[in-house]
Design an enzyme around this catalytic site. Structure first.
Site, mmCIF file in Angstrom:
data_model
loop_
_atom_site.group_PDB
_atom_site.id
_atom_site.type_symbol
_atom_site.label_atom_id
_atom_site.label_comp_id
_atom_site.label_asym_id
_atom_site.label_seq_id
_atom_site.Cartn_x
_atom_site.Cartn_y
_atom_site.Cartn_z
ATOM 1 N N ASP A 8 0.862 -1.187 0.000
ATOM 2 C CA ASP A 8 0.000 0.000 0.000
ATOM 3 C C ASP A 8 0.898 1.236 0.000
ATOM 4 O O ASP A 8 2.122 1.134 -0.120
ATOM 5 C CB ASP A 8 -1.044 -0.043 1.131
ATOM 6 C CG ASP A 8 -0.474 0.353 2.496
ATOM 7 O OD1 ASP A 8 0.768 0.474 2.634
ATOM 8 O OD2 ASP A 8 -1.274 0.549 3.430
ATOM 9 N N HIS A 9 0.280 2.406 0.156
ATOM 10 C CA HIS A 9 1.055 3.647 0.078
ATOM 11 C C HIS A 9 2.126 3.733 1.175
ATOM 12 O O HIS A 9 3.196 4.292 0.957
ATOM 13 C CB HIS A 9 0.121 4.856 0.171
ATOM 14 C CG HIS A 9 -0.771 4.825 1.379
ATOM 15 N ND1 HIS A 9 -1.883 4.011 1.444
ATOM 16 C CD2 HIS A 9 -0.697 5.464 2.574
ATOM 17 C CE1 HIS A 9 -2.464 4.175 2.622
ATOM 18 N NE2 HIS A 9 -1.767 5.040 3.328
ATOM 19 N N CYS A 65 2.419 -3.303 4.189
ATOM 20 C CA CYS A 65 1.696 -2.053 4.447
ATOM 21 C C CYS A 65 2.442 -1.383 5.614
ATOM 22 O O CYS A 65 3.603 -1.698 5.863
ATOM 23 C CB CYS A 65 0.212 -2.295 4.710
ATOM 24 S SG CYS A 65 -0.172 -3.358 6.117
ATOM 25 N N THR A 67 2.028 -1.426 9.023
ATOM 26 C CA THR A 67 2.367 -2.356 10.103
ATOM 27 C C THR A 67 2.381 -3.808 9.644
ATOM 28 O O THR A 67 2.881 -4.672 10.375
ATOM 29 C CB THR A 67 1.318 -2.269 11.231
ATOM 30 O OG1 THR A 67 0.033 -2.586 10.667
ATOM 31 C CG2 THR A 67 1.275 -0.878 11.860
ATOM 32 N N HIS A 98 6.679 -24.230 10.566
ATOM 33 C CA HIS A 98 5.566 -24.704 11.392
ATOM 34 C C HIS A 98 4.199 -24.409 10.791
ATOM 35 O O HIS A 98 3.243 -25.131 11.062
ATOM 36 C CB HIS A 98 5.630 -24.059 12.785
ATOM 37 C CG HIS A 98 6.687 -24.649 13.666
ATOM 38 N ND1 HIS A 98 6.658 -24.546 15.038
ATOM 39 C CD2 HIS A 98 7.809 -25.346 13.359
ATOM 40 C CE1 HIS A 98 7.720 -25.166 15.554
ATOM 41 N NE2 HIS A 98 8.442 -25.649 14.550
ATOM 42 N N HIS A 134 2.715 -30.647 12.619
ATOM 43 C CA HIS A 134 2.376 -29.332 12.072
ATOM 44 C C HIS A 134 1.292 -29.463 11.003
ATOM 45 O O HIS A 134 0.381 -28.632 10.921
ATOM 46 C CB HIS A 134 3.616 -28.649 11.517
ATOM 47 C CG HIS A 134 4.655 -28.403 12.564
ATOM 48 N ND1 HIS A 134 4.366 -27.737 13.737
ATOM 49 C CD2 HIS A 134 5.954 -28.751 12.636
ATOM 50 C CE1 HIS A 134 5.452 -27.690 14.496
ATOM 51 N NE2 HIS A 134 6.429 -28.299 13.840
#
Ligand code: RB5
Length: 152
Positions: A8-9, A65, A67, A98, A134
């Site tokens: 994203d920006h 993005c 975060t 995993h 797993h």
């Protein structure tokens, strides 16, 4: 491999460096946007990355993005997608070993570019070993996903 790449920006400044690294490693890049620094809605791009993986147009997805949180939430709504938000090499490696993660999410406002590139390298270089415990746990997640699909 074919890698769907979206940002994203907030992460646009990292996009070309990530693309260049993917190509340097021999991967082909499927560009899912965005194409400039203007503000965009991250779910649209994260979903495009996730749908490319789901549809087999790409083997893995990489989404960045600010975060990485919103992108990972959105990508994980796509059936068959296991998106992992990774902030360093350890989680990138474990996400493959995993969780057999097939979409890597990174926060460009959280990690520096060099670390983001390392995360991408480690994620893509780590093979899923398909260990029974797993695989069993991932099957439980897939079961829940199927439940959601049939009940909604
Ligand atoms: C955009 O400001 C920001 O919300 C987005 O990049 C991301 O961090 C969302 O989770």
């Amino acid at each position: 491999m074919k890698i769907a790449l979206g940002v994203d920006h907030a992460a646009f400044g990292y996009k070309e460096a990530i693309r260049a690294e993917l190509e340097r490693l021999g991967h082909a890049v499927l560009d899912c946007g965005t194409d400039g620094p203007a503000s965009v809605d991250y779910p649209a791009i994260a979903l495009a990355v996730a749908r490319a993986v789901r549809g087999g147009e790409a083997e893995f997805g990489v989404f960045l993005c600010g975060t990485g949180i919103g992108g990972s939430i959105a990508a994980n709504k796509v059936r068959g997608v296991r998106a992992a938000l990774c902030h360093e090499a350890f989680t990138a490696r474990m996400a493959r070993l995993h969780n057999n993660a097939n979409v890597l999410c990174i926060g460009a406002r959280v990690v520096g570019l060099d670390l983001a590139l390392e995360i991408v390298r480690v994620f893509l270089a780590t093979a899923w070993p398909n260990e029974a415990r797993h695989a069993r746990r991932l099957a439980l997640i897939a079961d829940a996903e199927a439940e959601t699909v049939t009940s909604s």
